[in-house]
Design an enzyme around this catalytic site. Structure first.
Site, PDB file in Angstrom:
ATOM      1  N   SER A   1       1.560   0.448  -7.259  1.00 54.98           N
ATOM      2  CA  SER A   1       0.763   0.038  -8.425  1.00 54.98           C
ATOM      3  C   SER A   1       0.217   1.252  -9.167  1.00 54.98           C
ATOM      4  O   SER A   1       0.299   1.311 -10.395  1.00 54.98           O
ATOM      5  CB  SER A   1      -0.394  -0.878  -8.001  1.00 54.98           C
ATOM      6  OG  SER A   1       0.104  -2.145  -7.609  1.00 54.98           O
TER       7      SER A   1
ATOM      8  N   HIS B   1      -8.034  -3.077  -7.304  1.00 49.72           N
ATOM      9  CA  HIS B   1      -7.031  -2.708  -8.307  1.00 49.72           C
ATOM     10  C   HIS B   1      -7.671  -2.448  -9.673  1.00 49.72           C
ATOM     11  O   HIS B   1      -7.309  -1.492 -10.352  1.00 49.72           O
ATOM     12  CB  HIS B   1      -5.962  -3.802  -8.433  1.00 49.72           C
ATOM     13  CG  HIS B   1      -4.840  -3.640  -7.461  1.00 49.72           C
ATOM     14  ND1 HIS B   1      -3.776  -2.805  -7.694  1.00 49.72           N
ATOM     15  CD2 HIS B   1      -4.611  -4.181  -6.246  1.00 49.72           C
ATOM     16  CE1 HIS B   1      -2.940  -2.854  -6.667  1.00 49.72           C
ATOM     17  NE2 HIS B   1      -3.422  -3.681  -5.761  1.00 49.72           N
TER      18      HIS B   1
ATOM     19  N   ARG C   1       0.825  -1.231   0.000  1.00 45.87           N
ATOM     20  CA  ARG C   1       0.000   0.000   0.000  1.00 45.87           C
ATOM     21  C   ARG C   1       0.853   1.273   0.000  1.00 45.87           C
ATOM     22  O   ARG C   1       0.518   2.261   0.654  1.00 45.87           O
ATOM     23  CB  ARG C   1      -0.967   0.025   1.190  1.00 45.87           C
ATOM     24  CG  ARG C   1      -2.041  -1.042   1.143  1.00 45.87           C
ATOM     25  CD  ARG C   1      -2.953  -0.945  -0.044  1.00 45.87           C
ATOM     26  NE  ARG C   1      -4.083  -0.053   0.155  1.00 45.87           N
ATOM     27  CZ  ARG C   1      -4.758   0.499  -0.860  1.00 45.87           C
ATOM     28  NH1 ARG C   1      -4.398   0.302  -2.113  1.00 45.87           N
ATOM     29  NH2 ARG C   1      -5.792   1.263  -0.618  1.00 45.87           N
TER      30      ARG C   1
END
Lengths: 168, 168, 168
Positions: A16, A50, A12
């Site tokens: 990404s 995601h 986290r």
């Protein structure tokens, strides 16, 4: 040569999202290579989050094991985002497969790609030594894999609190 | 003054290899000060791998406890590589010795060395708080030791995926 | 706009001392906003050590839950040091409160402050995945909170071995 970019960071940390932004900024229609296996509810929730974060415009390829095959099959289609090496390694190790030849094959495959590749990986070695031998093995393998991929990468970024630090 | 260089990073981050390269680049025949105790099979395997990675041309001194003595005894012989402070601290703590005066003595010794010293240490405080009180104590001690050594060091590098980030 | 500065790092990385130095360097009488709850002996010892390290000249406000209120009430008095977001988040989560609206309120409050704010937070996501689901939830929440605060901050520093790396 098209760039190979490694984006690493903690859980986290925003790695990404940052890697997605880097991939979108490259020319061509982006391809998302997902290595996750939706094996439990927590992982399914993580994958759904995601996908929602990523938004439209991505081709998605799910490949928990044969990452080299997925890269070779999608080469030429646009920039690929591999999310992530940690799940791929964990799939190989916890399925009892021999991950070292696959890691060597991966660095070879990265060197021959005609389209860019952005790879996401985790830093897992900055806590206390785990009690569990399997966790120690995983930690060692992940550190080793990150080093090998970083060696062949053109750029390496370490993400802290959503912000990239350039390390290569 | 000869340089004192601290190389820190996570487990299998490539910090030892990087520290070895830094030590070899300094003038003189390098001395390896090993703080590991080959107390179990896993540690013996880890030590064997480090020796193989390091290659020929190193004098090796094994000293799990008296690091200050080892530095003073080898001073003048060439650059010393201390690998690593984490095992040294762990030897002191788990042997029930009083590590704080030894840490103070270490920073004093570093300030008086005539030959360079490269020290490897671990980042262990970036995971979840450990359940175990001993692990929390170790984590605090390691963080404190890294800060103290960094204060007297001329250079501090943080290694991520085998690549150094200069922090001092 | 007065600066909002986020100082992040591992346990015992020197982040609090660095954040204190940053706060003291800002004009005005510094205010220390402590989020710790002295709920056990270990925490009491940690708090006492922080108070001793900090020295005289600070106004102290203890506020384990209502951080937004503490910021608004102390605005205009001088630079505020919030030590730390990790304890605040942990107080909210382990008291069963809904932390997400509070995190959103915090970023809103930071944007409207007339006096500077320095915030300390922890990196907790760079170890092995915790076995415990609650620890995984905490790790995710902390990573998410750090990203959100970093987005509104003017400066973000990552502290390693007592030394800051500028990330924003």
């Amino acid at each position: 040569m098209p760039p190979v970019i490694l984006v690493t960071g903690g859980a986290r940390s925003g790695k990404s999202s940052h890697a997605e932004a880097r991939t979108r900024a490259l020319p061509g229609a982006p391809v998302y290579i997902a290595t996750a296996r939706p094996s439990d509810d927590e992982m399914r929730a993580r994958i759904a989050r995601h996908i929602a974060d990523r938004g439209a415009g991505w081709d998605t390829v799910e490949e928990p094991f044969d990452l080299v095959g997925a890269l070779d099959r999608t080469d030429g289609r646009g920039p690929r985002l591999v999310d992530c090496l940690t799940l791929w390694l964990s799939n190989l190790m916890f399925d009892g497969r021999d991950w070292e030849p696959q890691a060597a094959a991966l660095t070879g495959a990265l060197a021959r790609q005609a389209s860019p590749v952005v790879l996401v990986s985790n830093e897992v070695g900055m806590g206390i030594v785990p009690d569990n031998a399997l966790a120690r093995d995983f930690r060692d393998a992940q550190g080793w894999l990150n080093q090998r991929v970083a060696q062949v990468a053109d750029e390496v970024e370490f993400v802290v609190s959503g912000l990239p630090l350039r390390v290569k």
